[in-house]
Each structure stands twice: as structure tokens, then as C-alpha cells.
Design a protein around this motif. Structure first.
Motif, PDB file in Angstrom:
ATOM      1  N   UNK A 144      50.628  34.941  33.548  1.00 24.39           N
ATOM      2  CA  UNK A 144      51.893  35.245  32.943  1.00 24.39           C
ATOM      3  C   UNK A 144      52.909  36.059  33.821  1.00 24.39           C
ATOM      4  N   UNK A 145      52.282  36.559  34.995  1.00 22.84           N
ATOM      5  CA  UNK A 145      52.984  37.147  35.931  1.00 22.84           C
ATOM      6  C   UNK A 145      53.043  38.656  35.983  1.00 22.84           C
ATOM      7  N   UNK A 146      52.004  39.143  35.327  1.00 23.03           N
ATOM      8  CA  UNK A 146      51.626  40.700  35.112  1.00 23.03           C
ATOM      9  C   UNK A 146      50.865  41.108  36.104  1.00 23.03           C
ATOM     10  N   UNK A 147      51.104  42.219  36.867  1.00 26.97           N
ATOM     11  CA  UNK A 147      50.485  42.826  38.035  1.00 26.97           C
ATOM     12  C   UNK A 147      49.084  43.353  37.241  1.00 26.97           C
ATOM     13  N   UNK A 148      47.937  42.709  37.788  1.00 27.91           N
ATOM     14  CA  UNK A 148      46.859  43.405  37.368  1.00 27.91           C
ATOM     15  C   UNK A 148      46.124  44.155  38.286  1.00 27.91           C
ATOM     16  N   UNK A 149      46.265  43.859  39.724  1.00 29.50           N
ATOM     17  CA  UNK A 149      45.728  44.920  40.740  1.00 29.50           C
ATOM     18  C   UNK A 149      46.403  44.765  41.966  1.00 29.50           C
ATOM     19  N   UNK A 150      46.641  45.997  42.666  1.00 28.23           N
ATOM     20  CA  UNK A 150      47.232  46.185  43.808  1.00 28.23           C
ATOM     21  C   UNK A 150      46.643  47.185  44.561  1.00 28.23           C
ATOM     22  N   UNK A 151      45.891  46.668  45.747  1.00 26.57           N
ATOM     23  CA  UNK A 151      45.030  47.551  46.410  1.00 26.57           C
ATOM     24  C   UNK A 151      44.918  47.173  47.837  1.00 26.57           C
ATOM     25  N   UNK A 152      44.539  48.305  48.816  1.00 27.87           N
ATOM     26  CA  UNK A 152      44.219  48.062  50.158  1.00 27.87           C
ATOM     27  C   UNK A 152      42.823  47.886  50.303  1.00 27.87           C
ATOM     28  N   UNK A 153      42.596  46.729  51.140  1.00 26.64           N
ATOM     29  CA  UNK A 153      41.336  46.470  51.477  1.00 26.64           C
ATOM     30  C   UNK A 153      41.152  45.790  52.884  1.00 26.64           C
ATOM     31  N   UNK A 154      39.845  45.863  53.347  1.00 28.40           N
ATOM     32  CA  UNK A 154      39.408  45.557  54.544  1.00 28.40           C
ATOM     33  C   UNK A 154      39.077  43.856  54.497  1.00 28.40           C
ATOM     34  N   UNK A 155      39.205  43.351  55.901  1.00 31.36           N
ATOM     35  CA  UNK A 155      39.069  41.855  55.750  1.00 31.36           C
ATOM     36  C   UNK A 155      37.764  41.378  54.899  1.00 31.36           C
ATOM     37  N   UNK A 156      36.542  41.972  55.055  1.00 34.09           N
ATOM     38  CA  UNK A 156      35.271  41.618  54.366  1.00 34.09           C
ATOM     39  C   UNK A 156      35.680  41.673  52.762  1.00 34.09           C
ATOM     40  N   UNK A 157      36.136  42.803  52.366  1.00 32.05           N
ATOM     41  CA  UNK A 157      36.580  42.959  50.986  1.00 32.05           C
ATOM     42  C   UNK A 157      37.597  41.944  50.443  1.00 32.05           C
ATOM     43  N   UNK A 158      38.498  41.646  51.088  1.00 27.18           N
ATOM     44  CA  UNK A 158      39.631  40.940  50.771  1.00 27.18           C
ATOM     45  C   UNK A 158      38.959  39.323  50.652  1.00 27.18           C
ATOM     46  N   UNK A 159      38.112  38.728  51.445  1.00 30.56           N
ATOM     47  CA  UNK A 159      37.490  37.606  51.334  1.00 30.56           C
ATOM     48  C   UNK A 159      36.611  37.471  50.092  1.00 30.56           C
ATOM     49  N   UNK A 160      35.847  38.529  50.066  1.00 26.39           N
ATOM     50  CA  UNK A 160      34.930  38.761  48.511  1.00 26.39           C
ATOM     51  C   UNK A 160      35.964  38.751  47.423  1.00 26.39           C
ATOM     52  N   UNK A 161      36.933  39.373  47.517  1.00 21.91           N
ATOM     53  CA  UNK A 161      38.001  39.453  46.431  1.00 21.91           C
ATOM     54  C   UNK A 161      38.594  37.894  45.823  1.00 21.91           C
ATOM     55  N   UNK A 162      38.932  37.328  46.879  1.00 21.84           N
ATOM     56  CA  UNK A 162      39.598  36.279  46.790  1.00 21.84           C
ATOM     57  C   UNK A 162      38.643  35.146  46.365  1.00 21.84           C
ATOM     58  N   UNK A 163      37.553  35.285  46.656  1.00 18.76           N
ATOM     59  CA  UNK A 163      36.092  34.406  46.324  1.00 18.76           C
ATOM     60  C   UNK A 163      36.018  34.240  44.784  1.00 18.76           C
TER      61      UNK A 163
END
Length: 65
Positions: free
Chosen positions: A24-43
Motif C-alpha cells: 500500500x506504499x506505507x514505509x515499513x523499514x528504513x535502515x543502513x546495512x552492509x552488503x551481506x545484510x542487504x543481500x540477505x534482507x532482499x532474499x
């Protein structure tokens, strides 16, 4: 977690800013992360649309995801 969502990424060399929006376009999370954390998050969100800024590494990450 299988509902479609939107992930917006501010690309950088070491630390990435990743924002997650629900269907619905509502922000659920906004965070800084490392490359490894980003890949795991998107998975965790396979049915999502990923938006990135246009820069040199955007093509690499587009192919990766």
C-alpha cells in the motif's frame, strides 16, 4: 512475506540505505546495512519490486537480484 512490496536502495560502496514499503506504499523499514545484510534482507522478499539509483554499480546489482 510473500505479499508484493517495494524495496528502494541507495547504492554505495560499503553501507547501503534500504527502505521497504508494503503493497500500500506505507514505509515499513528504513535502515543502513552492509552488503551481506542487504543481500540477505532482499532474499526475504522474493515478490518485491526493487528500485535503485542510476549509477555505475546499478547494472551489477540489477543483474545480481
Amino acid at each position: 512475506m510473500n505479499k508484493p512490496s517495494t524495496i528502494c536502495i541507495d547504492l554505495a560502496k560499503n553501507v547501503f540505505q534500504v527502505a521497504l514499503f508494503n503493497q500500500h506504499g506505507k514505509l515499513k523499514s528504513n535502515q543502513k546495512m552492509s552488503q551481506a545484510k542487504m543481500v540477505a534482507f532482499i532474499a526475504q522478499y522474493p515478490a518485491s519490486m526493487i528500485y535503485m539509483e542510476a549509477c555505475g554499480s546499478a547494472h551489477y546489482w540489477g543483474r545480481y537480484f
